[in-house]
Design a protein around this motif. Structure first.
Motif, short mmCIF file in Angstrom:
data_model
loop_
_atom_site.label_atom_id
_atom_site.label_comp_id
_atom_site.label_asym_id
_atom_site.label_seq_id
_atom_site.Cartn_x
_atom_site.Cartn_y
_atom_site.Cartn_z
N PHE A 36 0.80 -1.22 0.00
CA PHE A 36 0.00 0.00 0.00
C PHE A 36 0.84 1.27 0.00
N ALA A 37 2.15 1.14 -0.14
CA ALA A 37 3.03 2.32 -0.16
C ALA A 37 2.89 3.06 -1.49
N ASN A 38 2.77 4.35 -1.40
CA ASN A 38 2.77 5.19 -2.61
C ASN A 38 3.20 6.60 -2.20
N GLU A 39 3.43 7.44 -3.20
CA GLU A 39 3.98 8.78 -2.97
C GLU A 39 3.00 9.72 -2.26
N LYS A 40 1.72 9.35 -2.18
CA LYS A 40 0.72 10.22 -1.58
C LYS A 40 0.53 9.95 -0.08
N ARG A 41 1.20 8.96 0.44
CA ARG A 41 1.06 8.65 1.87
C ARG A 41 1.66 9.77 2.72
N SER A 42 1.09 9.98 3.91
CA SER A 42 1.59 11.02 4.80
C SER A 42 2.90 10.57 5.43
N LYS A 43 3.58 11.51 6.05
CA LYS A 43 4.87 11.21 6.67
C LYS A 43 4.73 10.20 7.81
N TYR A 44 3.53 10.15 8.42
CA TYR A 44 3.32 9.23 9.54
C TYR A 44 3.27 7.77 9.08
N TYR A 45 3.00 7.56 7.82
CA TYR A 45 2.94 6.20 7.29
C TYR A 45 4.26 5.48 7.50
N THR A 46 5.37 6.20 7.24
CA THR A 46 6.68 5.59 7.43
C THR A 46 7.27 5.93 8.79
N SER A 47 7.24 7.23 9.15
CA SER A 47 7.93 7.66 10.37
C SER A 47 7.33 7.08 11.64
N PHE A 48 6.06 6.66 11.59
CA PHE A 48 5.47 6.00 12.76
C PHE A 48 5.11 4.55 12.48
N TRP A 49 4.22 4.31 11.51
CA TRP A 49 3.68 2.97 11.32
C TRP A 49 4.73 1.98 10.83
N VAL A 50 5.47 2.33 9.79
CA VAL A 50 6.48 1.40 9.26
C VAL A 50 7.59 1.18 10.28
N GLU A 51 7.99 2.25 10.95
CA GLU A 51 9.06 2.11 11.96
C GLU A 51 8.57 1.41 13.22
N SER A 52 7.27 1.16 13.31
CA SER A 52 6.73 0.42 14.46
C SER A 52 6.85 -1.09 14.28
N VAL A 53 7.21 -1.55 13.08
CA VAL A 53 7.27 -2.99 12.81
C VAL A 53 8.18 -3.73 13.80
N PRO A 54 9.43 -3.26 14.03
CA PRO A 54 10.27 -3.97 15.02
C PRO A 54 9.67 -3.97 16.43
N ILE A 55 9.03 -2.86 16.80
CA ILE A 55 8.41 -2.78 18.12
C ILE A 55 7.29 -3.80 18.25
N LEU A 56 6.49 -3.91 17.21
CA LEU A 56 5.40 -4.89 17.20
C LEU A 56 5.95 -6.30 17.30
N TRP A 57 7.04 -6.58 16.61
CA TRP A 57 7.67 -7.91 16.66
C TRP A 57 8.12 -8.21 18.08
N TRP A 58 8.76 -7.27 18.72
CA TRP A 58 9.23 -7.44 20.09
C TRP A 58 8.06 -7.69 21.04
N LEU A 59 6.97 -6.92 20.88
CA LEU A 59 5.81 -7.08 21.75
C LEU A 59 5.16 -8.45 21.56
N MET A 60 5.15 -8.92 20.31
CA MET A 60 4.60 -10.25 20.04
C MET A 60 5.39 -11.33 20.76
N LEU A 61 6.72 -11.20 20.74
CA LEU A 61 7.56 -12.19 21.42
C LEU A 61 7.34 -12.14 22.93
N LEU A 62 7.15 -10.94 23.46
CA LEU A 62 6.89 -10.81 24.90
C LEU A 62 5.57 -11.48 25.27
N ILE A 63 4.55 -11.30 24.43
CA ILE A 63 3.25 -11.90 24.70
C ILE A 63 3.29 -13.41 24.56
N LEU A 64 3.96 -13.87 23.47
CA LEU A 64 4.04 -15.30 23.23
C LEU A 64 4.87 -16.01 24.29
#
Length: 270
Positions: A242-270
């Motif tokens: 869903f990446a394209n040039e019209k996405r807001s800065k938060y698409y990458t600076s927050f959501w995409v950069e949250s991927v490692p954090i989400l992975w870590w949280l999943m491991l903590l829960i599991l």
């Protein structure tokens, strides 16, 4: 509401979010290799990411005096200074080999940001090189340094995790390059500039399949790690799709950069 937005923007622009992602990846490495209680390494990576990213983002502007030191930039400067102090504090708690290798990655960061050569271009302006330097630095800080500091044997699992981490960071950067396609200088020769957006996405999907597939070549069996890595590969693939040039800065600076954090949280829960 404005106060919340200002605080959130400072959280992003001060590189705290990306530093938390770096911290999360260190924790994931420590989990996989059963490294316990090595908090100095994790905090060294966290504060080092704040210093490194803020240096890369704002050094050129400050050196060229293109921006005035407004309140937000002053706050980021203070945050960076305090983080630099923390980096020094935790640096002296690391093993000697870790300190030596970390200095190497620090030099690579300087090379990335500062123009050392006669053409006055830094490494991030070298055509087609930026993505590899950034991914390499992330692998070094989030895989190599934690393993060295814990004196873990460098088995094939270590090299597989280095490759996996490189692939994940590489694909995440591809998303950034797609979003920034209209703003990037054509001379940068980013991947989307060279092969187009559609082929870049296909390349990313292929790399994510390889990212997950490498789990089957590991000798350390960690079902939770493999399960969570599949989910992370899927989520990253969706962000890429869903990446394209019209996405807001938060698409990458927050959501995409949250991927490692989400992975870590999943491991903590599991």
């Amino acid at each position: 509401m404005k106060i919340f937005k200002k605080a959130f923007d400072f959280y992003l622009e001060g590189s705290i979010h990306v530093a938390l992602s770096c911290f999360a990846l260190v924790q994931i490495t420590q989990h996989y290799f059963s490294i316990s209680n090595d908090y100095p390494m994790a905090y060294f990576a966290f504060f080092g990411a704040i210093v490194g990213y803020n240096f890369v983002k704002y050094e050129a502007l400050a050196r060229a005096k293109k921006v005035q030191m407004k309140n937000k930039l002053k706050a980021i400067a203070i945050l960076s200074f305090l983080s630099l102090w923390a980096v020094g504090f935790y640096f002296f708690q690391l093993e000697r080999i870790t300190q030596i290798v970390s200095v190497g990655f620090f030099i690579l960061t300087l090379l990335y940001a500062l123009p050392f050569f006669s053409n006055r271009k830094n490494a991030r302006n070298w055509a087609g090189v930026k993505i590899y330097i950034v991914a390499l630095c992330w692998v070094g800080v989030t895989v190599v340094l934690p393993v060295l500091n814990a004196d873990v044997s460098l088995t094939s699992d270590f090299y597989i995790k280095c490759i996996q981490r490189f692939i994940l960071i590489f694909v995440l950067i591809l998303i950034f390059e797609i979003i920034d396609l209209a703003k990037d200088d054509p001379h940068l020769q980013t991947v989307p500039q060279q092969i187009g957006v559609n082929r870049t996405k296909k390349l990313g999907f292929l790399l994510l399949a390889l990212f997950f597939g490498l789990n089957f070549f590991s000798f350390i069996i960690d079902v939770n790690f493999e399960y969570s890595s599949f989910i992370i590969a899927t989520i990253t693939a969706l962000f890429l799709a869903f990446a394209n040039e019209k996405r807001s800065k938060y698409y990458t600076s927050f959501w995409v950069e949250s991927v490692p954090i989400l992975w870590w949280l999943m491991l903590l829960i599991l």
